[in-house]
Design an enzyme around this catalytic site. Structure first.
Site, PDB file in Angstrom:
ATOM      1  N   ARG A   1      -4.189 -21.880 -47.372  1.00 19.73           N
ATOM      2  CA  ARG A   1      -5.324 -22.331 -46.692  1.00 19.73           C
ATOM      3  C   ARG A   1      -5.331 -23.346 -45.518  1.00 19.73           C
ATOM      4  O   ARG A   1      -5.519 -24.824 -46.153  1.00 19.73           O
ATOM      5  CB  ARG A   1      -6.955 -22.613 -47.787  1.00 19.73           C
ATOM      6  CG  ARG A   1      -8.441 -22.703 -47.289  1.00 19.73           C
ATOM      7  CD  ARG A   1      -8.783 -22.855 -48.476  1.00 19.73           C
ATOM      8  NE  ARG A   1      -9.077 -24.209 -48.603  1.00 19.73           N
ATOM      9  CZ  ARG A   1      -9.107 -24.598 -49.782  1.00 19.73           C
ATOM     10  NH1 ARG A   1      -8.939 -24.188 -50.874  1.00 19.73           N
ATOM     11  NH2 ARG A   1      -9.501 -26.458 -49.445  1.00 19.73           N
TER      12      ARG A   1
ATOM     13  N   HIS B   1     -11.869 -25.727 -48.266  1.00 23.06           N
ATOM     14  CA  HIS B   1     -12.522 -24.292 -48.759  1.00 23.06           C
ATOM     15  C   HIS B   1     -13.970 -23.449 -47.733  1.00 23.06           C
ATOM     16  O   HIS B   1     -13.560 -22.453 -47.787  1.00 23.06           O
ATOM     17  CB  HIS B   1     -13.039 -25.040 -50.309  1.00 23.06           C
ATOM     18  CG  HIS B   1     -13.970 -23.397 -51.411  1.00 23.06           C
ATOM     19  ND1 HIS B   1     -13.507 -22.700 -51.084  1.00 23.06           N
ATOM     20  CD2 HIS B   1     -15.188 -23.424 -51.343  1.00 23.06           C
ATOM     21  CE1 HIS B   1     -14.413 -22.069 -52.111  1.00 23.06           C
ATOM     22  NE2 HIS B   1     -15.940 -22.957 -51.717  1.00 23.06           N
TER      23      HIS B   1
ATOM     24  N   TYR C   1      -8.079 -33.987 -51.910  1.00 26.37           N
ATOM     25  CA  TYR C   1      -7.590 -33.943 -52.831  1.00 26.37           C
ATOM     26  C   TYR C   1      -6.212 -33.300 -52.353  1.00 26.37           C
ATOM     27  O   TYR C   1      -5.316 -32.804 -53.369  1.00 26.37           O
ATOM     28  CB  TYR C   1      -7.937 -32.400 -53.950  1.00 26.37           C
ATOM     29  CG  TYR C   1      -9.493 -31.150 -52.993  1.00 26.37           C
ATOM     30  CD1 TYR C   1      -8.162 -30.506 -52.345  1.00 26.37           C
ATOM     31  CD2 TYR C   1     -10.198 -31.502 -52.541  1.00 26.37           C
ATOM     32  CE1 TYR C   1      -8.432 -29.961 -51.802  1.00 26.37           C
ATOM     33  CE2 TYR C   1     -10.539 -30.750 -51.964  1.00 26.37           C
ATOM     34  CZ  TYR C   1     -10.021 -29.565 -51.348  1.00 26.37           C
ATOM     35  OH  TYR C   1      -9.865 -27.978 -50.483  1.00 26.37           O
TER      36      TYR C   1
END
Lengths: 362, 326
Positions: free
Chosen positions: A257, A261, A270
């Protein structure tokens, strides 16, 4: 009595076109130049629409979007291999595949701007709307597969989920049911390494996601999900197996990805930029373009023409979307049941009366 | 005392309870490194480490099921559902187990867990991010349901929920997460679960609400009082179940009139239960039918239309007027 080995399992990994655009001649599928270019066009279309959606969200012109940039090979290619009568049971990170299945850009814009009209059936009637509850749709796919078998319909069902979904009970129940029923379902897991902030290695202790198929007695394979040719080979084989009565397959497409998100997420919290940069080099579009160029069926001029054409198409769609003015507020009352119970009709009238008074529009 | 929003206040409750009691653990999706998608668990991982702040695999039923086990073994799990719309898999574990271990074992086993979940509309998010399903959880006997409305009561009620010996579903009105700030005491503050709060007294009509609907309700009440000179008794329900009948009944016996404001659809909601209780204990005091201002009985609209459907100050004002002038 000595302990003896009663089963032995292996999991295969397939890559046909590596990240430098170098092809494995033995594994290379025979695909016509026209089809190869078509594959590329749909991947570019998916990428450009995705990027425009993010821009529009950033400008406050639409709501939250869950981007799929970087995952085009993993979802666009399998969708292209579907027949019209096959079923598409998606999650929420396959926007490009939805375009392949006939969804219009205007529909996508309506959906991401909070209007149910965006979920209206596209041209192809066997395409279910976006399913946001993680993993839940995989069971629907198996039920549809059962119904196809029951009706003697040779359609296959292609269902998508991410690496996060493989932790949900629904996913395991779906795989188990599919195995027992030998349902004609292709489970396509876009393992993009991250479920929001949770990295793949914290999602499951399993070395691969593909190996989860073994427990349910169905074939599983891990594929380079950024390799359009490997995705072509794996998806075609699995769809054929499903259509020919061979039952379900799990394909783990290893991808990444590249974006957030959703536009409400900040991945810097993160994961490292280095990691993202590393994966950018494995971009499916870059390697596929190299491959097409090496076959002398693609060049800079064609690329420019394609980009211009797609950008213009998106511009037209955005204009059409922003010109939509008359979306009636009361449609939510119309589809609760097939017929309106008296009290819902009464509420609808009250709702309309109130709006008329509020807007002075009698 | 410092001014904080609801996110910070809920965070403070967890920080302090974790410091006090090492049996308190926090678990859920993205609650650790990411500090929660709304940042409600900010700083917890840094302070208390991975053993106490657990980024779980993506499985809601798994989070609650394992929390039940932790609670049975003496821990106090505070779990997070990312959005209430993804929480329905946990009904299985709440209804089947958490709610009934106490009764099943005649008090030998208890399940002191907290399930936090943001609920309600108003944040322009996709499907499943806007529902108010408190009634669903309130039907589970043996599970307490708490809905705060301000930073201060959110903090004090979450502390109570963590210390409660029974399972508590703690529903956080996400529309109010960052909507306003309020003084929250640094030192410990605990409110009692099961008690409604009379926000201000009045004589002409009682109005009852909870969660995110408190803000449009207060707006309507202020305007109504100012314009008419009437006084409104405003009750914040705070605990949905077990419900504080006493406060409601005494108020309605005094005013003889009542309006209830609920974000959820009209039918089978908490307002219906309040009306049933008024009928039981205060029917003969009523001078007007009890009025509900609610969402409609539709599938929660996507955000493009939601504002047409949720109760707003205008609708609440009209309900007050109709009830008082009846």
């Amino acid at each position: 009595m000595p302990i003896k080995e009663i089963e032995d399992f292996t999991i295969s990994y397939m890559q046909v076109l590596d990240e430098n655009g170098k092809v494995d001649k033995e594994l290379e599928p025979k695909i016509s130049a026209t089809e190869l270019i078509d594959m590329y066009r749909w991947m570019i279309r998916a990428r450009e629409v995705d990027q425009r959606l993010i821009n529009l969200q950033r400008q406050g012109r639409i709501g939250t979007v869950g981007p799929s940039t970087g995952q085009e090979a993993a979802h666009v290619i399998p969708a292209l291999l579907m027949k019209d009568n096959d079923w598409f049971v998606g999650a929420f990170r396959e926007a490009g595949a939805r375009l392949v299945r006939g969804e219009s850009i205007v529909q996508a814009l309506l959906f991401y701007n909070g209007f149910e009209e965006g979920n209206k059936k596209p041209e192809n009637y066997r395409t279910l709307p976006i399913s946001i509850i993680v993993g839940s749709q995989t069971l629907h796919a198996v039920g549809i597969g059962y119904a196809m078998k029951y009706r003697g319909d040779d359609a296959a069902v292609l269902t998508f989920m991410g690496d996060g979904a493989t932790s949900e009970g629904d996913f395991h129940e779906a795989m188990n049911f599919a195995g027992v029923w030998q349902a004609p379902v292709v489970f396509l897991c876009q393992n993009n390494q991250w479920a929001i902030s949770l990295p793949r290695h914290k999602q499951t202790k399993s070395e691969t996601i593909a190996q989860k198929a073994i427990a349910y007695g169905i074939p599983g394979i891990q594929v380079d999900g950024n390799d359009p040719l490997a995705m072509h080979v794996a998806a075609e084989e699995a769809l054929k197996r499903a259509r020919n009565g061979g039952g379900p397959t799990l394909i783990e497409a290893v991808t990444y990805r590249l974006m957030m998100h959703t536009t409400a997420d900040d991945p810097k919290k993160y994961r490292t930029e280095d990691e993202v940069e590393g994966w950018k080099k494995k971009d499916p579009i870059i390697r596929f373009k190299k491959y097409l160029a090496s076959k002398k069926i693609w060049d800079a001029k064609k690329e420019e023409a394609l980009q211009t054409e797609i950008k213009a198409e998106i511009d037209v769609a955005v204009k059409e979307f922003e010109d939509i003015k008359d979306l009636p507020p009361e449609i939510c009352f119309d589809h609760v049941f097939s017929t309106k119970p008296d009290d819902i009709e009464e509420q609808r009238q009250e709702f309309l009366d109130r709006l008329r008074k509020e807007t002075g529009n009698v | 005392m410092s001014k904080m929003n609801m996110v910070q206040a809920i965070n403070l409750a967890m920080l302090q309870e974790m410091a006090k009691d090492d049996s308190v653990v926090v678990l859920g999706e993205d609650v650790g490194v990411d500090e929660g998608v709304f940042r409600v668990t900010a700083g917890l991982l840094k302070k208390y480490g991975e053993d106490r702040v657990i980024d779980t695999p993506l499985a809601e039923s798994g989070i609650i099921g394992t929390s039940i086990g932790m609670a049975l073994a003496g821990l106090k799990p505070v779990c997070e559902m990312q959005f209430s719309g993804f929480s329905y898999l946990i009904v299985h574990q709440l209804e089947g187990h958490a709610s009934r271990f106490r009764a099943r074992s005649q008090g030998d086993w208890t399940v002191p867990l907290v399930v936090r979940m943001p609920y309600g509309g108003g944040v322009r998010a996709m499907e499943h991010h806007s529902e108010s399903r408190e009634a669903l959880y309130a039907t589970i006997t043996g599970v307490k349901v708490v809905i705060p409305s301000t930073p201060r009561n959110a903090r004090a009620l979450l502390v109570a929920a963590i210390r409660d010996p029974d399972p508590v579903v703690f529903m956080e009105p996400k529309h109010s997460y960052r909507a306003f700030r309020e003084e929250v005491p640094d030192e410990e503050e605990v409110m009692e679960i099961g008690k409604a709060e009379i926000v201000h007294e009045g004589n002409d009509v009682t109005i009852i609400s909870w969660g995110a609907m408190m803000r449009p309700t207060i707006k309507a009440v202020d305007e109504y009082q100012e314009k008419t000179g009437k006084t409104v008794e405003l009750i914040d329900l705070l605990t949905i179940s077990p419900m504080d009948s006493k406060t409601i009944i005494e108020s309605v016996q005094k005013t003889g009139r009542c309006v209830i404001v609920q974000e959820a659809p009209k039918t089978m909601g908490i307002a219906s239960e309040i009306i049933a209780r008024i009928n039981d204990k205060a029917l003969m005091y009523l001078e007007a039918p009890v009025k509900r201002v609610t969402n409609y009985d539709v599938i929660t609209p996507y955000f493009g239309r939601e504002n047409y459907y949720f109760p707003n100050p205008e609708r609440i004002y009209q309900a007050l007027e109709a009830t008082v002038d009846f």
